[in-house]
Design an enzyme around this catalytic site. Structure first.
Site, PDB file in Angstrom:
ATOM      1  N   THR A 255       0.863  -1.141  -0.013  1.00  0.00           N
ATOM      2  CA  THR A 255       0.178   0.053   0.196  1.00  0.00           C
ATOM      3  C   THR A 255       1.037   1.368   0.069  1.00  0.00           C
ATOM      4  O   THR A 255       1.923   1.165   0.347  1.00  0.00           O
ATOM      5  CB  THR A 255      -0.764   0.110   1.379  1.00  0.00           C
ATOM      6  OG1 THR A 255      -0.070  -0.113   2.442  1.00  0.00           O
ATOM      7  CG2 THR A 255      -1.776  -1.240   1.543  1.00  0.00           C
TER       8      THR A 255
ATOM      9  N   GLY B  65       3.011   4.447   0.713  1.00  0.00           N
ATOM     10  CA  GLY B  65       4.532   4.574   0.846  1.00  0.00           C
ATOM     11  C   GLY B  65       5.322   3.417   0.549  1.00  0.00           C
ATOM     12  O   GLY B  65       6.309   3.318  -0.012  1.00  0.00           O
TER      13      GLY B  65
ATOM     14  N   ARG C 172      -8.435   5.466   6.811  1.00  0.00           N
ATOM     15  CA  ARG C 172      -8.819   4.597   7.996  1.00  0.00           C
ATOM     16  C   ARG C 172      -9.100   3.255   7.292  1.00  0.00           C
ATOM     17  O   ARG C 172      -8.962   2.338   8.076  1.00  0.00           O
ATOM     18  CB  ARG C 172     -10.108   5.129   8.437  1.00  0.00           C
ATOM     19  CG  ARG C 172      -9.842   6.366   9.561  1.00  0.00           C
ATOM     20  CD  ARG C 172     -10.884   6.762  10.327  1.00  0.00           C
ATOM     21  NE  ARG C 172     -10.496   7.811  11.473  1.00  0.00           N
ATOM     22  CZ  ARG C 172     -11.219   8.237  12.259  1.00  0.00           C
ATOM     23  NH1 ARG C 172     -12.377   7.668  12.284  1.00  0.00           N
ATOM     24  NH2 ARG C 172     -10.476   8.759  13.176  1.00  0.00           N
ATOM     25  N   VAL C 173      -9.513   2.951   5.947  1.00  0.00           N
ATOM     26  CA  VAL C 173      -9.957   1.667   5.478  1.00  0.00           C
ATOM     27  C   VAL C 173      -9.104   1.549   4.167  1.00  0.00           C
ATOM     28  O   VAL C 173      -9.458   2.441   3.271  1.00  0.00           O
ATOM     29  CB  VAL C 173     -11.520   1.645   5.199  1.00  0.00           C
ATOM     30  CG1 VAL C 173     -11.892   0.312   4.538  1.00  0.00           C
ATOM     31  CG2 VAL C 173     -12.191   1.885   6.616  1.00  0.00           C
ATOM     32  N   LYS C 174      -8.267   0.411   4.134  1.00  0.00           N
ATOM     33  CA  LYS C 174      -7.584   0.187   2.864  1.00  0.00           C
ATOM     34  C   LYS C 174      -7.415  -1.446   2.897  1.00  0.00           C
ATOM     35  O   LYS C 174      -7.399  -1.988   1.744  1.00  0.00           O
ATOM     36  CB  LYS C 174      -6.423   1.005   2.787  1.00  0.00           C
ATOM     37  CG  LYS C 174      -5.505   0.807   3.857  1.00  0.00           C
ATOM     38  CD  LYS C 174      -4.234   2.215   3.901  1.00  0.00           C
ATOM     39  CE  LYS C 174      -3.451   2.197   4.996  1.00  0.00           C
ATOM     40  NZ  LYS C 174      -2.489   3.324   4.724  1.00  0.00           N
TER      41      LYS C 174
ATOM     42  N   LYS D 197      -2.686 -15.418  14.306  1.00  0.00           N
ATOM     43  CA  LYS D 197      -3.766 -16.660  14.620  1.00  0.00           C
ATOM     44  C   LYS D 197      -3.553 -17.736  13.556  1.00  0.00           C
ATOM     45  O   LYS D 197      -3.408 -18.803  14.093  1.00  0.00           O
ATOM     46  CB  LYS D 197      -5.148 -16.101  14.454  1.00  0.00           C
ATOM     47  CG  LYS D 197      -6.327 -17.089  14.693  1.00  0.00           C
ATOM     48  CD  LYS D 197      -7.723 -16.616  14.549  1.00  0.00           C
ATOM     49  CE  LYS D 197      -8.475 -17.561  14.771  1.00  0.00           C
ATOM     50  NZ  LYS D 197      -9.930 -17.307  14.879  1.00  0.00           N
TER      51      LYS D 197
ATOM     52  N   ARG E 223      21.507 -11.153  36.752  1.00  0.00           N
ATOM     53  CA  ARG E 223      22.266 -12.061  37.098  1.00  0.00           C
ATOM     54  C   ARG E 223      21.415 -13.164  38.191  1.00  0.00           C
ATOM     55  O   ARG E 223      21.717 -14.283  37.703  1.00  0.00           O
ATOM     56  CB  ARG E 223      23.611 -11.678  37.881  1.00  0.00           C
ATOM     57  CG  ARG E 223      24.448 -10.678  36.985  1.00  0.00           C
ATOM     58  CD  ARG E 223      26.053 -10.440  37.666  1.00  0.00           C
ATOM     59  NE  ARG E 223      25.842  -9.981  38.739  1.00  0.00           N
ATOM     60  CZ  ARG E 223      25.925  -8.619  38.918  1.00  0.00           C
ATOM     61  NH1 ARG E 223      26.179  -7.960  37.968  1.00  0.00           N
ATOM     62  NH2 ARG E 223      26.097  -8.185  40.056  1.00  0.00           N
TER      63      ARG E 223
ATOM     64  N   HIS F 112      21.187  -0.207  50.914  1.00  0.00           N
ATOM     65  CA  HIS F 112      19.913  -0.951  51.072  1.00  0.00           C
ATOM     66  C   HIS F 112      18.652   0.047  51.152  1.00  0.00           C
ATOM     67  O   HIS F 112      17.881  -0.090  52.066  1.00  0.00           O
ATOM     68  CB  HIS F 112      19.984  -1.831  52.518  1.00  0.00           C
ATOM     69  CG  HIS F 112      21.103  -2.728  52.536  1.00  0.00           C
ATOM     70  ND1 HIS F 112      21.220  -3.750  51.441  1.00  0.00           N
ATOM     71  CD2 HIS F 112      22.113  -2.923  53.502  1.00  0.00           C
ATOM     72  CE1 HIS F 112      22.451  -4.494  51.829  1.00  0.00           C
ATOM     73  NE2 HIS F 112      22.884  -4.074  52.748  1.00  0.00           N
TER      74      HIS F 112
END
Length: 508
Positions: free
Chosen positions: A36, A38, A66-68, A139, A214, A270
């Site tokens: 897509t 760039g 937003r949607v591709k 998945k 360690r 401590h």
């Protein structure tokens, strides 16, 4: 486990750095590219043909990007099971070609928040398509290799080179595990951003950078640090930091942070301060801090908020210490301090910015605001007939800063700009005071004119009585006991000054 050849790769990334060798490794093996915007331009400039995502979906990038990729032609190619007859038939029916490799990173949400972006900018950096691609590919790790961060490019390139553009099941499952690490961290960051406003009582912390230590607090315990330690410090010398080192470093930098605008030096053992001082120079501040407990300083953690120059380094170099922390060092000072190879020298690059702290207990977690309140002159309420002098006020506020960072029950004895002694972690405040008085005497301090700070109120007048007997005539405490008046009355009868702050500084 048989290797699975990569024949088709979907690549859509925000960051292109270090992507070029991966594209070449895939392209030379004849892998088909789907991409897509760039990223498509980037791959084509390297000389490889790219199938645009919109050619597969039949839709351009819409709604401002937003949607591709949210389309069955893309997600079907990722999610269909290559060994399932029903999935195979449906893929043929809908002309969905397999995608074997997905390389996707996420919009820089955390970076945008950290830079103070507008809410509009921040919301647009909530990735939808990218995180869905990552989850889908992860998945279906049985068939698809997912690369979810530019931090994984090195491992991917090695895999492609060693296995001739193939992967086995264990490879894919490992990359899937890393992908879910990326997505869970991303979601936790987004939740934290929204929850700053709503304070939903849900605990979510995510750190992706972990270093195995360690050992833990003791050699039989395993330990790991999670966080960006390199963002805070540059280690200039010495061995690897341990679990206990890190705990003491945290105590040291939090305490020295209290003295902004002054030249301060602290010595921690401590997690408690055994030496604290302010002075015109680092050398003077160190010598005053060391004077408070020349025994406990041995093997301690040292910190200052100013540049360590050669005069300071010459004095510090006489002491055996574990760690030294400073915002900068002169070249000659650093050369001298590096004379012992195991000595850990840290350059603190920035201040701590956390405002919350958490702790695991009882198979759960407790969380609270950090104690960021520093007592000031405006907080002081004089409750006795005698008011403290200017010098005593300065000493009281100095002692209060140390008290805040010392384990309860605690009593701090000090003069202006110098800790004289402390009683720490005692079950009785009287015991803490007696411990501090004995310690001050051990190191040759005359307590006549010193001040006393307590992290919590005095339920009885015994502490002010003991303090008075040793020449201490100014006291700072939060107040709040039902028997406050008993301590006030004793102070009035013996010309002592006492101020209340109204703020308790327990530290457990």
């Amino acid at each position: 486990m048989a290797n699975q050849k990569i024949t088709r790769a979907l690549i859509s990334v925000f960051y292109k750095d270090n992507l070029e060798p991966i594209v070449h490794a895939l392209g030379k093996q004849g892998v088909e590219f789907v991409s897509t915007g760039g990223t498509q331009d980037f791959i084509e400039k390297l000389g490889y043909k790219v199938t645009p995502v919109e050619n597969l979906t039949g839709y351009p990038s819409i709604f401002g990007g937003r949607v591709k990729t949210l389309h069955p032609a893309i997600f079907g190619g990722i999610l269909y099971r290559r060994d399932d007859a029903g999935d195979i038939n449906q893929a043929k029916e809908f002309k969905i070609a397999p995608i074997d490799l997905v390389i996707v990173d996420l919009y820089p949400f955390e970076e945008t928040v950290a830079k103070g972006g507008s809410e509009e900018d921040i919301i647009e950096k909530i990735d939808i398509g990218g995180i869905s691609l990552i989850r889908g590919a992860a998945k279906n790790f049985n068939d698809v290799l997912i690369v979810s961060s530019r931090n994984q490019y090195g491992a991917l390139l090695q895999l492609l080179q060693e296995k001739n553009c193939s992967s086995d099941l264990r490879d894919r499952k490992k990359f899937a595990a890393m992908a879910f690490d990326v997505t869970s961290h991303y979601d936790a960051a987004i939740f934290s951003y929204f929850n700053n406003e709503f304070q939903i009582p849900s605990f979510k912390k995510s750190y992706q950078e972990g270093r195995v230590l360690r050992y833990g607090e003791n050699p039989h315990q395993k330990g790991t640090y999670y966080g960006d330690l390199d963002g805070l410090f540059e280690q200039l010398n010495g061995k690897e930091l341990s679990y206990n080192n890190l705990v003491d470093i945290d105590a040291a930098v939090n305490l020295v942070k209290e003295f902004e605008g002054e030249t301060a030096f602290v010595i921690i053992k401590h997690t408690n301060a055994c030496g604290v001082a302010t002075a015109p120079s680092v050398k003077e501040a160190y010598l005053k801090a060391f004077q408070a407990d020349t025994i406990s300083a041995f093997g301690g953690v040292l910190a200052t908020n100013k540049t360590i120059d050669l005069p300071a380094a010459e004095e510090i170099n006489k002491l055996f210490f574990e760690i030294l922390i400073a915002p900068s060092y002169t070249e000659d000072a650093l050369a001298l301090l590096r004379s012992k190879k195991n000595r850990m020298l840290l350059l603190q690059k920035k201040q701590l910015i956390e405002t919350r702290q958490s702790k695991t207990i009882l198979n759960g977690v407790i969380e609270q605001d950090l104690d960021l309140k520093t007592d000031s002159q405006a907080d002081l309420k004089v409750v006795t007939k005698v008011a403290p002098t200017t010098a005593e006020v300065n000493a009281l506020l100095f002692a209060s800063k140390i008290c805040k960072h010392t384990k309860s029950n605690t009593i701090i004895l000090a003069i202006e700009g110098q800790l004289l002694a402390s009683g720490v972690g005692q079950t009785s405040r009287v015991d803490a005071l007696r411990q501090a008085i004995e310690k001050a005497g051990t190191f040759g301090f005359n307590l006549q004119g010193a001040v006393m700070a307590s992290d919590a109120f005095f339920p009885f007048p015994d502490c002010v009585e003991i303090a008075n007997q040793h020449g201490i005539h100014a006291v700072i405490q939060p107040g709040g006991s039902v028997k406050d008046q008993d301590s006030i009355d004793y102070c009035d009868q013996h010309n002592m000054a006492m101020v209340f702050t109204g703020i308790r500084h327990f530290k457990h």
